[in-house]
Design a protein around this motif. Structure first.
Motif, PDB file in Angstrom:
ATOM      1  N   ILE A 170      45.835  33.393  38.671  1.00  0.00           N
ATOM      2  CA  ILE A 170      47.246  33.529  39.031  1.00  0.00           C
ATOM      3  C   ILE A 170      48.096  33.707  37.781  1.00  0.00           C
ATOM      4  CG2 ILE A 170      49.257  32.326  39.999  1.00  0.00           C
ATOM      5  CD1 ILE A 170      47.307  30.962  41.945  1.00  0.00           C
ATOM      6  N   VAL A 171      49.010  34.666  37.835  1.00  0.00           N
ATOM      7  CA  VAL A 171      50.053  34.805  36.811  1.00  0.00           C
ATOM      8  C   VAL A 171      51.355  34.341  37.441  1.00  0.00           C
ATOM      9  CG1 VAL A 171      51.376  36.373  35.349  1.00  0.00           C
ATOM     10  CG2 VAL A 171      48.903  36.689  35.609  1.00  0.00           C
ATOM     11  N   GLN A 172      52.051  33.459  36.745  1.00  0.00           N
ATOM     12  CA  GLN A 172      53.275  32.871  37.281  1.00  0.00           C
ATOM     13  C   GLN A 172      54.456  33.160  36.370  1.00  0.00           C
ATOM     14  OE1 GLN A 172      52.910  28.692  38.222  1.00  0.00           O
ATOM     15  NE2 GLN A 172      55.101  28.346  38.015  1.00  0.00           N
ATOM     16  N   THR A 173      55.545  33.652  36.953  1.00  0.00           N
ATOM     17  CA  THR A 173      56.821  33.774  36.257  1.00  0.00           C
ATOM     18  C   THR A 173      57.837  32.939  37.033  1.00  0.00           C
ATOM     19  OG1 THR A 173      57.716  35.666  37.488  1.00  0.00           O
ATOM     20  CG2 THR A 173      56.221  36.159  35.661  1.00  0.00           C
ATOM     21  N   GLY A 174      59.060  32.917  36.559  1.00  0.00           N
ATOM     22  CA  GLY A 174      60.077  32.168  37.276  1.00  0.00           C
ATOM     23  C   GLY A 174      60.380  32.738  38.649  1.00  0.00           C
ATOM     24  N   GLY A 176      57.969  33.926  40.794  1.00  0.00           N
ATOM     25  CA  GLY A 176      56.913  33.691  41.765  1.00  0.00           C
ATOM     26  C   GLY A 176      55.531  33.809  41.160  1.00  0.00           C
ATOM     27  N   GLU A 177      54.527  33.911  42.054  1.00  0.00           N
ATOM     28  CA  GLU A 177      53.130  33.969  41.633  1.00  0.00           C
ATOM     29  C   GLU A 177      52.493  35.287  42.043  1.00  0.00           C
ATOM     30  OE1 GLU A 177      51.986  29.218  41.822  1.00  0.00           O
ATOM     31  OE2 GLU A 177      51.121  30.606  43.291  1.00  0.00           O
ATOM     32  N   MET A 178      51.566  35.738  41.188  1.00  0.00           N
ATOM     33  CA  MET A 178      50.780  36.935  41.463  1.00  0.00           C
ATOM     34  C   MET A 178      49.310  36.571  41.361  1.00  0.00           C
ATOM     35  SD  MET A 178      53.270  39.194  39.074  1.00  0.00           S
ATOM     36  CE  MET A 178      53.825  37.621  38.370  1.00  0.00           C
ATOM     37  N   GLN A 179      48.599  36.683  42.466  1.00  0.00           N
ATOM     38  CA  GLN A 179      47.176  36.341  42.475  1.00  0.00           C
ATOM     39  C   GLN A 179      46.342  37.609  42.365  1.00  0.00           C
ATOM     40  OE1 GLN A 179      45.811  33.828  45.660  1.00  0.00           O
ATOM     41  NE2 GLN A 179      43.642  34.292  45.264  1.00  0.00           N
ATOM     42  N   ALA A 180      45.513  37.642  41.346  1.00  0.00           N
ATOM     43  CA  ALA A 180      44.653  38.796  41.119  1.00  0.00           C
ATOM     44  C   ALA A 180      43.536  38.824  42.146  1.00  0.00           C
ATOM     45  CB  ALA A 180      44.068  38.737  39.708  1.00  0.00           C
ATOM     46  N   LEU A 181      43.273  40.011  42.678  1.00  0.00           N
ATOM     47  CA  LEU A 181      42.189  40.197  43.639  1.00  0.00           C
ATOM     48  C   LEU A 181      41.154  41.131  43.020  1.00  0.00           C
ATOM     49  CD1 LEU A 181      44.455  40.642  46.806  1.00  0.00           C
ATOM     50  CD2 LEU A 181      43.394  38.539  45.945  1.00  0.00           C
ATOM     51  N   GLY A 182      40.613  40.710  41.878  1.00  0.00           N
ATOM     52  CA  GLY A 182      39.642  41.506  41.140  1.00  0.00           C
ATOM     53  C   GLY A 182      40.295  42.740  40.560  1.00  0.00           C
ATOM     54  N   THR A 183      40.998  42.602  39.444  1.00  0.00           N
ATOM     55  CA  THR A 183      41.951  43.658  39.135  1.00  0.00           C
ATOM     56  C   THR A 183      42.351  43.774  37.669  1.00  0.00           C
ATOM     57  OG1 THR A 183      44.103  44.502  39.871  1.00  0.00           O
ATOM     58  CG2 THR A 183      43.944  42.179  39.492  1.00  0.00           C
ATOM     59  N   ARG A 184      43.157  44.801  37.412  1.00  0.00           N
ATOM     60  CA  ARG A 184      43.784  45.075  36.121  1.00  0.00           C
ATOM     61  C   ARG A 184      45.239  45.420  36.407  1.00  0.00           C
ATOM     62  NH1 ARG A 184      43.792  50.136  33.258  1.00  0.00           N
ATOM     63  NH2 ARG A 184      44.121  49.877  31.016  1.00  0.00           N
ATOM     64  N   PHE A 185      46.172  44.680  35.794  1.00  0.00           N
ATOM     65  CA  PHE A 185      47.573  44.864  36.168  1.00  0.00           C
ATOM     66  C   PHE A 185      48.507  44.479  35.028  1.00  0.00           C
ATOM     67  CE2 PHE A 185      46.232  40.626  37.282  1.00  0.00           C
ATOM     68  CZ  PHE A 185      47.303  39.794  37.014  1.00  0.00           C
ATOM     69  N   ILE A 186      49.760  44.891  35.169  1.00  0.00           N
ATOM     70  CA  ILE A 186      50.800  44.644  34.168  1.00  0.00           C
ATOM     71  C   ILE A 186      51.922  43.852  34.813  1.00  0.00           C
ATOM     72  CG2 ILE A 186      52.578  45.725  32.717  1.00  0.00           C
ATOM     73  CD1 ILE A 186      50.659  48.117  32.406  1.00  0.00           C
TER      74      ILE A 186
END
Length: 317
Positions: A170-174, A176-186
């Motif tokens: 999970i990547v978290q900013t103020g 919300g959260e972004m959960q990776a589902l086997g991935t590459r992202f910015i």
């Protein structure tokens, strides 16, 4: 004071640090006086900054204003920030401290300066590339693999280690959260909101104040804030150009182009209103912003106005 441009606040804090440094030079003093004379707002913010310094007089000398300009030791930074939090009473001073004393970013595990990029590998083998002026921390607690992004922009390439297979990434900013589902992202943070660009795989977004989850697929970009995902659109082909040190522009307004270039350049970079709608196209190396500005003056009807090495304005010829 809440309407003051954040750049003026940043500049004031820079000059506050330099003004009380042991190697503050006569030429810098002249630059400071010119900066203060730019407008009544500049002078007002400077006076507030000086009052802030006076309120910091109780801070031990080794942790003085040099810490503000050159944060090196984590313990010193934390003590300085605790003292600042107790001392700041006026709203204007509090706003200045908030803008220039980002304790989360200072105490982040991984950071980059303006114009710097850095690659780090996490415990699970995942790779994070930090863009300019970025700060993140990683927390693997046995249940989640969580990356807290405090500022800037990152590219994430998740690893597929069997040891961490049952721990969501999970990547978290103020916002919300972004959960990776086997991935590459910015992930890029803005003053208002967060932008997610998915290069491979998929990522699920859950805003901080919403239970609704939106899955963004490869080739898509989503903008969201703490309330909701605002828009999902096709991902531009140059979305990861910055990972190669390139700023790509296609028929971009000069004002918007300079705002992007300013992310890689210390100080102030402004666009005059009469030049704002000129168009820029091409690929530009952000490692040498001075060269980019020189190229603009050669290809567009513009000139650069330099008041100091930290203040540049682009205007029509």
């Amino acid at each position: 004071m809440t309407a003051v441009d954040a750049r003026i606040l940043d500049e004031a804090a820079h000059w506050l640090a330099r003004r009380h440094a042991s190697d503050f030079s006569e030429s810098e003093h002249a630059e400071l006086m010119r900066w203060r004379g730019q407008s009544a707002i500049h002078e007002h913010v400077w006076q507030q900054a000086e009052r802030l310094k006076e309120r910091m007089s109780a801070v031990p000398a080794p942790m003085g204003m040099a810490v503000l300009g050159r944060p090196r030791r984590a313990a010193g930074r934390r003590q300085f920030l605790k003292t600042a939090a107790l001392a700041l009473g006026a709203p204007a001073l509090g706003w200045l401290a908030y803008r220039r004393l980002p304790w989360q970013a200072w105490n982040a595990e991984f950071r980059t300066a303006t114009g710097e990029r850095r690659s780090v590998t996490l415990a699970d083998g995942s790779r994070i590339l930090l863009n300019t002026a970025t700060a993140v921390s990683a927390d693997f607690d046995g249940t989640f693999r969580r990356v807290r992004q405090h500022a800037g922009e990152i590219l994430v390439e998740t690893a597929h280690s069997a040891r961490y297979a049952d721990q969501p990434f999970i990547v978290q900013t103020g916002d919300g959260e972004m959960q990776a589902l086997g991935t590459r992202f910015i992930v890029r943070m803005h003053e208002q909101g967060t932008t997610l660009s998915v290069l491979d795989g998929a990522v699920g977004i859950t805003p901080a104040r919403s239970a609704q989850r939106t899955v963004v697929q490869a080739g898509e970009r989503a903008e969201f804030d703490s309330q909701a995902v605002r828009a999902v659109a096709a991902l531009p082909s140059e979305a990861d150009a910055w990972t190669h040190g390139v700023l790509y522009a296609h028929d971009m307004r000069l004002e918007d182009f300079l705002a992007e270039l300013a992310r890689y350049r210390p100080g102030v970079l402004q666009c005059a209103p009469d030049a704002a709608d000129l168009r820029v196209s091409g690929s530009f190396q952000v490692n040498d912003t001075a060269r980019v500005l020189d190229l603009l003056t050669r290809t567009l009807p513009v000139r650069t106005e330099e008041r100091t090495r930290y203040w540049v304005r682009v205007a029509r010829r």
